[in-house]
Design a protein around this motif. Sequence first.
Motif: not given
Lengths: 322, 257
Positions: B49-65
Amino acid sequence: MTQLNDKKQPALSIKNLTKVYDNSFQALKGIDLDVAQGDFFALLGPNGAGKSTTIGIICSLVRKTSGSVTIFGHDIDEDFSTAKQYVGVVPQEFNFNQFEKPIDILVAQAGYFGIVASVALERAEKYLKQLGLWERRNDLSRNLSGGMKRRLMIARALIHEPKLLVLDEPTAGVDIELRRSMWEFLQEINKQGTTIILTTHYLEEAESLCRNIAIIDHGTIVKNTSIKALLKQLNRETFIFDTREELTDCPVIADYPTILVDGHSIEVEVLKTQSINEVFVALSEQKIDVISMRNKSNRLEELFFDMVEKNLSAKNEVQGDE
Amino acid sequence: MNNYQKWVAFDTILRRELRRFMRIWPQTLLPPVITIVLYFVIFGQLIGERIGTMSGLPYIQFVAPGLIMMSVITNSYSNVVSSFFGSKFQRNIEELLVSPTPNWIILLGYVAGGMCRGLGVGAIVTLLSLYFADFSIHSLPITIAIVFMTSLMFSLAGLINAIFAANFDDISIIPTFVLTPLTYLGGVFYSIDLLSEFWRNLSMINPVLYMVNAFRYGIAGITDINIFWSFGMVGLFSLVLFFSALRLLENGSRLRN
């Protein structure tokens, strides 16, 4: 399923088989061996003689260096699939998953030979019952006793109904009662047509079960003959006579070397040309009552040690000459 | 052996593998699930939640795959390496070696067992991740294809490790010193665009990067690298590992003698 070949075809034929291990140790130095169909064959030899290496090569657990092995006419290199269908092996050490149940071990082993589970279950029931393991079929195999584990390995080796059963010291560490029941079982399956090759350290086992024998030592076959022919070569036997009275001196019997073992027993060497009756007569004349008599060692054992020692002396002489 | 008998042998090995990891599910299925849940809680929610987005995705959605792929990789690998080495150690591998089962069936049986565990754990982790993150599937065929190929590749790698292993240390060295760094540096937690050129180029030799990105593309539609390259690299690695493992079995290296 494979078809049984011509009856004249040996169950096992080994030609000029050699094995040199990675550490340069030569375990087999060009052995030749034929085992006839239906035979009960003993492969004897001291530790490190090459017995287990030979068995390992027959059942593909050890890669040979050169030579050929055919099983019912099928070369283990050229037609390994058919050759393996003919062989069942009972190794010296326990080699099953100790965390599996006997019934699962047998059904899986059958599966590796392409036998479907329904047939495998029927056979597993048959062999587990014959070997007295049916009641323990659902126990973890590590909880079985040593004798039960050995019997489980025999059942596993038979699950694909091989025509050649190879047993590497199957009765090692098994009590005498169980050993005898295993002998009866093996004799029964031999009568039904299964060729059996047995290695053992119990020479009385080889003498009472097997018809033919090969003695292997230092990677060479030093004798390959029938048990009967071999025993005929025995030209002397040593007997122990237990006496009723305590003896202080060793009795002297003309032409029969005698040793006082302890106060109540003497050891007498008897040549094949002599008669034990004469020993009894001599002892009777000296007022010595014999209450029992037995062979000092198994007859085959005497021959075995004789041959292995001769082989060793011959080797030492050759090395000395070199 | 005819084809039906070969099928029976394969089926037997696979069933034995399934029975093995199901029997010890507290060791095989539960730990990866707990680990991944912790990753989701810590990296996805608390730090994410503190990181924000990664490659345009919320971090949790980025990291899940990446986390799903990580569980597939580690479980596929560890199932085969521990099962096959366990069989070597207890010597019950000899049951297979004395049978007429061809080496390629032995290979496929163990690899299929590893894939079942890897994909099974991956499926459980995917279901759990739905609790932490909302995501839709961008391309189902790509997602399924890459996860299968990844599981296949690491099952093969696990088999090779097990064949070479002589003791229990040997089956933990590769996962600890090779597999874990490759996974952590394989773009699971970050985009390689964040790296300097040198480290980005170095990352390109990491096969895990291709798998994670292809999988992330299948789920979220974003990737750091060309998707065809990803499939090509994973396919190539799998072929090399397959033939290497088969050759080792054919030679009987560290199995026969």
